[in-house]
Design an enzyme around this catalytic site. Structure first.
Site, mmCIF file in Angstrom:
data_model
loop_
_atom_site.group_PDB
_atom_site.id
_atom_site.type_symbol
_atom_site.label_atom_id
_atom_site.label_comp_id
_atom_site.label_asym_id
_atom_site.label_seq_id
_atom_site.Cartn_x
_atom_site.Cartn_y
_atom_site.Cartn_z
ATOM 1 C CG HIS A 1 -2.341 0.227 -4.801
ATOM 2 N ND1 HIS A 1 -2.611 -0.827 -3.977
ATOM 3 C CD2 HIS A 1 -1.423 0.981 -4.145
ATOM 4 C CE1 HIS A 1 -1.901 -0.728 -2.872
ATOM 5 N NE2 HIS A 1 -1.176 0.373 -2.938
ATOM 6 C CG ASN B 1 3.898 9.503 -3.138
ATOM 7 O OD1 ASN B 1 3.043 9.831 -2.310
ATOM 8 N ND2 ASN B 1 4.135 8.249 -3.454
ATOM 9 N NE ARG C 1 -2.201 0.519 4.671
ATOM 10 C CZ ARG C 1 -2.108 0.984 3.422
ATOM 11 N NH1 ARG C 1 -3.186 1.066 2.668
ATOM 12 N NH2 ARG C 1 -0.947 1.369 2.925
ATOM 13 C CD GLU D 1 2.351 3.468 -7.687
ATOM 14 O OE1 GLU D 1 3.529 3.351 -7.286
ATOM 15 O OE2 GLU D 1 1.377 3.153 -6.997
ATOM 16 N NE ARG E 1 0.170 6.961 -5.060
ATOM 17 C CZ ARG E 1 0.694 5.794 -4.798
ATOM 18 N NH1 ARG E 1 1.986 5.658 -4.743
ATOM 19 N NH2 ARG E 1 -0.083 4.754 -4.593
#
Ligand code: AMP
Length: 396
Positions: free
Chosen positions: A183, A9, A243, A382, A95
């Site tokens: 996600h 990742n 964000r 993940e 990822r």
């Protein structure tokens, strides 16, 4: 020799990695994980075994690091030394934020796929270029090993068109301006975990709240994504660490036209200076800091974070036609009993009956037996999802 999958990742200044080994059967088990942080500044490398035992922790000279390429070369050298001849890498799973309309499934990467993925950089300026830098580095260093891209958008593909659409002239839809959602690897993992841990919910209506540095929610109907709070980019929906989440597009016009800001300045504002950090007056983007602070602006940030979750929970529930369970996951969702409590209390219209002891414990079902809908905490994974996809593609 045992086969293994390396999962990467890659972020702007870090590469997180995990090594999954095939156990006796066909299952993949985490063997080691770690990260290279401070790439290009002051790189530090650390790795731990699956049980948490420290395998290595060292700083590298800046000149030794270069960018992602040099960092990955160093990682590959460490892996080779650590695993010697006991493990053979069957694939590297990456990822990748955005698969656009093209990629609804993980894919083995070649030059043509890379070219396509580069065309999505403007759709995810914070993540996509770094994800691709990780693939470039791995392809360069280990060209003989298949590189598999796994997308955060893929799980959301195939939804009803009405949930994908913006009310823009059709030509923009034809250009790919759609609500992709993100996600997805986390939601895919949670959908499977629900099947194992709470099979009575597997074909029901579940809202998953992935609350971390980046946050979103997903309505799962029959284990598939029905709708989600993120849209064209990972900016939409909930308030996040830095964000904005959803914002009236008119604010952007005002920033452009009245405040003389350019696109780059607005991008920085929306992605890096807003969210919890912005509302807390620059105090922190980290939920732990905000919960500990007695600054009223920190309290405002936490309140807004919770309020947005509750509002989206209502919207997703109405869109999906009801709610059987709410699932919390990711850094905040898994670890903050306080945020879970505040969300459940503020969402009083749903009639959740929180079990205080179970919430403090923070795993599995955290509502009382008589509570409908139920509330669960399920840790996401993940990396395992990526490893499984990569293993499937190379036939492991
Ligand atoms: P993630 O992006 O999933 O790694 O989540 C990172 C976020 O989780 C940060 O905002 C952390 O402050 C938050 N977090 C981790 N542990 C806790 C905790 N015990 N209480 C509150 N927030 C936490």
């Amino acid at each position: 020799m045992q086969k293994a999958i390396l999962v990467l990742n890659a972020g702007s200044s870090s590469i997180k990695f995990s090594v999954f080994r095939q156990n006796g059967g066909s299952e993949l088990e985490l063997d080691s994980k770690g990260q290279i942080e401070g790439i290009g500044v002051r790189p530090r490398f650390s790795a731990k075994s699956a049980s948490g035992e420290k395998l290595i922790e060292e700083e590298w000279e800046k000149k030794e690091s270069g960018g992602h390429g040099r960092a990955f070369a160093n990682l590959a050298a460490w892996l080779k030394g650590h695993y010697q001849d006991q493990v053979e890498l069957a694939a590297v799973g990456h990822r990748v934020l955005h698969g656009g309309q093209e990629y609804a499934k993980p894919i083995r990467v070649d030059a043509k796929v890379m070219e396509k993925l580069r065309s999505f950089i403007s759709l995810g300026p914070l993540h996509q270029p770094n994800n691709l830098a990780g693939i470039d580095a791995a392809m360069e260093e280990t060209p003989e090993i298949p590189q598999i891209a796994c997308f955060d958008t893929a799980f959301h593909r195939g939804r009803e068109p009405v949930t994908d659409r913006f009310a823009l002239p059709r030509k923009y839809e034809d250009l790919g301006v759609l609500r992709y959602g993100f996600h997805g690897l986390s939601y895919e993992y949670i959908a499977r975990a629900i099947g194992e841990q709470a099979p009575h919910l597997a074909d029901k209506r579940v809202v998953v709240a992935h609350l971390g540095n980046g946050s979103s929610m997903c309505a799962l109907k029959n284990g598939r994504s029905y709708d989600t709070t993120m849209g064209f980019t990972a900016l939409d929906g909930l308030c996040m660490g830095t964000r904005t989440g959803a914002i009236d597009a008119g604010v952007l016009l005002w920033l452009l036209q009245d405040q003389g800001m350019d696109a780059k300045q607005i991008e920085t504002l929306l992605y890096k200076e807003s969210g919890l950090l912005g509302i807390s007056g620059g105090l922190s983007s980290d939920m732990r800091d905000l919960l500990e602070s007695d600054d009223p602006k920190a309290a405002d940030a936490v309140e807004f974070f919770v309020y947005r979750i509750v509002k989206e929970l209502g919207a997703l529930t109405a869109a999906m036609g009801g709610l059987d369970a709410l699932v919390f996951t990711a850094g905040i969702g898994e670890n903050s009993a306080e945020i879970r409590k505040r969300v459940v209390e503020r969402a009083s219209a749903f009639g959740f009956k929180l079990d205080a002891a179970a919430n403090a414990n923070g795993r599995g079902c955290i509502t009382t037996e008589s509570s409908t809908p139920e509330v669960w905490v399920i840790p996401t994974n993940e990396e395992l999802m990526i490893a499984q996809h990569a293993a499937n593609i190379v036939g492991l």
